[in-house]
Motif scaffolding. Structure first.
Motif, PDB file in Angstrom:
ATOM      1  N   ASN A  25       2.889  -3.093   0.716  1.00  7.74           N
ATOM      2  CA  ASN A  25       2.903  -2.564   2.093  1.00  7.74           C
ATOM      3  C   ASN A  25       2.179  -3.519   3.038  1.00  7.74           C
ATOM      4  O   ASN A  25       1.065  -3.950   2.754  1.00  7.74           O
ATOM      5  CB  ASN A  25       2.228  -1.196   2.140  1.00  7.74           C
ATOM      6  CG  ASN A  25       2.935  -0.191   1.265  1.00  7.74           C
ATOM      7  OD1 ASN A  25       4.158  -0.188   1.189  1.00  7.74           O
ATOM      8  ND2 ASN A  25       2.168   0.646   0.572  1.00  7.74           N
ATOM      9  N   ILE A  27       1.220  -4.582   7.239  1.00  3.75           N
ATOM     10  CA  ILE A  27       1.272  -4.333   8.695  1.00  3.75           C
ATOM     11  C   ILE A  27       1.474  -5.685   9.366  1.00  3.75           C
ATOM     12  O   ILE A  27       0.659  -6.598   9.177  1.00  3.75           O
ATOM     13  CB  ILE A  27      -0.015  -3.675   9.241  1.00  3.75           C
ATOM     14  CG1 ILE A  27      -0.357  -2.386   8.487  1.00  3.75           C
ATOM     15  CG2 ILE A  27       0.150  -3.383  10.728  1.00  3.75           C
ATOM     16  CD1 ILE A  27      -1.632  -1.693   8.976  1.00  3.75           C
ATOM     17  N   ILE A  88       1.168   5.082  10.146  1.00  2.00           N
ATOM     18  CA  ILE A  88       0.762   4.147   9.076  1.00  2.00           C
ATOM     19  C   ILE A  88       0.088   4.975   7.988  1.00  2.00           C
ATOM     20  O   ILE A  88      -1.116   5.207   8.005  1.00  2.00           O
ATOM     21  CB  ILE A  88      -0.146   3.024   9.644  1.00  2.00           C
ATOM     22  CG1 ILE A  88       0.601   2.314  10.780  1.00  2.00           C
ATOM     23  CG2 ILE A  88      -0.554   2.039   8.546  1.00  2.00           C
ATOM     24  CD1 ILE A  88      -0.148   1.208  11.455  1.00  2.00           C
ATOM     25  N   ASP A  91      -1.026   2.931   1.586  1.00  2.00           N
ATOM     26  CA  ASP A  91      -2.080   1.946   1.296  1.00  2.00           C
ATOM     27  C   ASP A  91      -1.609   0.586   1.797  1.00  2.00           C
ATOM     28  O   ASP A  91      -0.455   0.211   1.567  1.00  2.00           O
ATOM     29  CB  ASP A  91      -2.305   1.837  -0.222  1.00  2.00           C
ATOM     30  CG  ASP A  91      -2.952   3.096  -0.759  1.00  2.00           C
ATOM     31  OD1 ASP A  91      -3.456   3.896   0.047  1.00  2.00           O
ATOM     32  OD2 ASP A  91      -2.933   3.266  -1.996  1.00  2.00           O
ATOM     33  N   ILE A  92      -2.515  -0.134   2.430  1.00  2.00           N
ATOM     34  CA  ILE A  92      -2.076  -1.391   3.051  1.00  2.00           C
ATOM     35  C   ILE A  92      -2.567  -2.603   2.247  1.00  2.00           C
ATOM     36  O   ILE A  92      -3.762  -2.776   2.019  1.00  2.00           O
ATOM     37  CB  ILE A  92      -2.563  -1.462   4.518  1.00  2.00           C
ATOM     38  CG1 ILE A  92      -1.923  -0.335   5.345  1.00  2.00           C
ATOM     39  CG2 ILE A  92      -2.258  -2.830   5.147  1.00  2.00           C
ATOM     40  CD1 ILE A  92      -0.399  -0.335   5.394  1.00  2.00           C
ATOM     41  N   HIS A  93      -1.602  -3.469   1.872  1.00  2.00           N
ATOM     42  CA  HIS A  93      -1.919  -4.613   1.013  1.00  2.00           C
ATOM     43  C   HIS A  93      -2.010  -5.936   1.772  1.00  2.00           C
ATOM     44  O   HIS A  93      -2.570  -6.900   1.236  1.00  2.00           O
ATOM     45  CB  HIS A  93      -0.860  -4.740  -0.093  1.00  2.00           C
ATOM     46  CG  HIS A  93      -0.679  -3.459  -0.858  1.00  2.00           C
ATOM     47  ND1 HIS A  93       0.505  -2.763  -0.901  1.00  2.00           N
ATOM     48  CD2 HIS A  93      -1.579  -2.722  -1.560  1.00  2.00           C
ATOM     49  CE1 HIS A  93       0.352  -1.665  -1.620  1.00  2.00           C
ATOM     50  NE2 HIS A  93      -0.909  -1.611  -2.020  1.00  2.00           N
ATOM     51  N   ILE A  95      -2.231  -7.589   6.024  1.00  2.00           N
ATOM     52  CA  ILE A  95      -2.177  -7.368   7.480  1.00  2.00           C
ATOM     53  C   ILE A  95      -2.039  -8.739   8.146  1.00  2.00           C
ATOM     54  O   ILE A  95      -2.864  -9.630   7.914  1.00  2.00           O
ATOM     55  CB  ILE A  95      -3.437  -6.631   7.978  1.00  2.00           C
ATOM     56  CG1 ILE A  95      -3.607  -5.312   7.215  1.00  2.00           C
ATOM     57  CG2 ILE A  95      -3.354  -6.387   9.480  1.00  2.00           C
ATOM     58  CD1 ILE A  95      -4.809  -4.493   7.605  1.00  2.00           C
TER      59      ILE A  95
END
Ligand SMILES: C[S@@+](CC[C@H](N)C(=O)[O-])C[C@H]1O[C@@H](n2cnc3c(N)ncnc32)[C@H](O)[C@@H]1O
Length: 298
Positions: A25, A27, A88, A91-93, A95
């Motif tokens: 994932n 952003i 959003i 889980d963010i991996h 950016i």
């Protein structure tokens, strides 16, 4: 749909993403016309992107361009709000910040970003904001103008800069980009033309940074990114001039050396990553680009 912006350091961004063993994932905080995101979507198999841009007109271009992809969510928002945005929700991996402006802004937005246009001085990415370039150039006092030229375009504090500001103030009202360019060229008439143009580029840059509160936004955006990034995740930032790069470098250093036992970060590249000679040759907008990457270790 005409695409005007060639994404910069795309291969280097893709090579350095943290690839998760399930869906990766990401952003993309500065989606623009979506060039960088499209490269990622077409290269990485199992990926989901949240693409943010504060400028609704450029986001519409990205929307059309990326319509065939189901694994991207487009968000018209300032990236300083990324941690608050309810959309959003994964889980963010990774950016990504690809800072500054797009070629779309210079060549097609009619918002007065380019000194080669005859648009009204505006320069707002987000047109719902109040401050415009016109207000800055026509209403700021001499001290305020000196501050932005010094802070955002590295103008020295000396008698020549003061004389230039005096000259601008005398020439008010100044309505269009062409008008401002002519006034600057007249002031710098004794300089070689390319030197005068360099100064004008920096003047337009300083005004744009002030209009869009860019330096404060970078600080807030990065702070948010550090809050939401998952362990092993990476923050990747491309800058285009010394002021931007200083902010990213300092914040990355600060996080690298903080002693928070719950969250630790390490720099991935000690030296900045720059575009190859080939990229610089084929895409002149990439020449000043610098990529810095930091990883959340735990
Ligand atoms: C260099 S361009 C990005 C180009 C993009 N990576 C591509 O491949 O087309 C920077 C973009 O960031 C957007 N932007 C600038 N400040 C922003 C902010 N605070 N929040 C969200 N987007 C922002 C601008 O509108 C612009 O479209």
């Amino acid at each position: 749909m005409k695409i005007l912006h060639i994404p910069v350091l795309c291969d280097e961004i893709i090579e350095n993403l943290y690839i998760h063993n399930k869906t990766t994932n990401i952003i993309d905080c500065t989606l623009g016309e979506g060039g960088m995101s499209e490269e990622i979507l077409s290269t990485i198999e199992d990926v989901y992107i949240f693409g943010i841009d504060t400028d609704s007109s450029i986001l519409n271009i990205a929307k059309e361009r990326l319509s065939k992809y189901k694994n991207i969510d487009l968000i018209n928002e300032n990236y300083i709000n990324l941690s608050k945005n309810k959309k959003i929700n994964k889980d963010i991996h990774n950016i990504i910040f690809d800072l500054g402006l797009s070629n779309y802004h210079l060549r097609n937005s009619n918002k007065g970003f380019s000194f080669d246009s005859n648009n009204i001085l505006d320069m707002r990415f987000d047109e719902s904001e109040n401050l415009t370039a016109h207000q800055i150039i026509n209403q700021y006092n001499k001290k305020e103008l000196l501050t932005i030229f010094k802070e955002y375009a590295d103008f020295p504090i000396n008698s020549n800069t003061n004389k230039f500001i005096e000259y601008i103030v005398q020439k008010r009202p100044i309505d269009t980009c062409e008008n401002l360019k002519k006034i600057c060229l007249n002031f710098y008439r004794n300089l070689p033309y390319n030197k005068a143009i360099q100064n004008i580029t920096r003047i337009f840059q300083a005004i744009r940074i002030e209009v869009n509160n860019e330096f404060e936004n970078i600080k807030k955006g990065l702070e948010n990114a550090f809050n939401v990034i998952e362990p092993k995740g990476r923050i990747l930032a491309i800058t285009y001039h010394s002021g931007e790069d200083r902010i990213v470098k300092n914040i990355f250093r600060e996080y690298k050396s903080n002693n928070n036992i719950e969250k630790k970060f390490k720099l991935i590249n000690k030296k900045v990553i720059k575009p190859t000679f080939k990229e610089q040759k084929t895409n002149s907008s990439s020449r000043s680009a610098k990529l810095r990457i930091i990883e959340r270790v735990i």
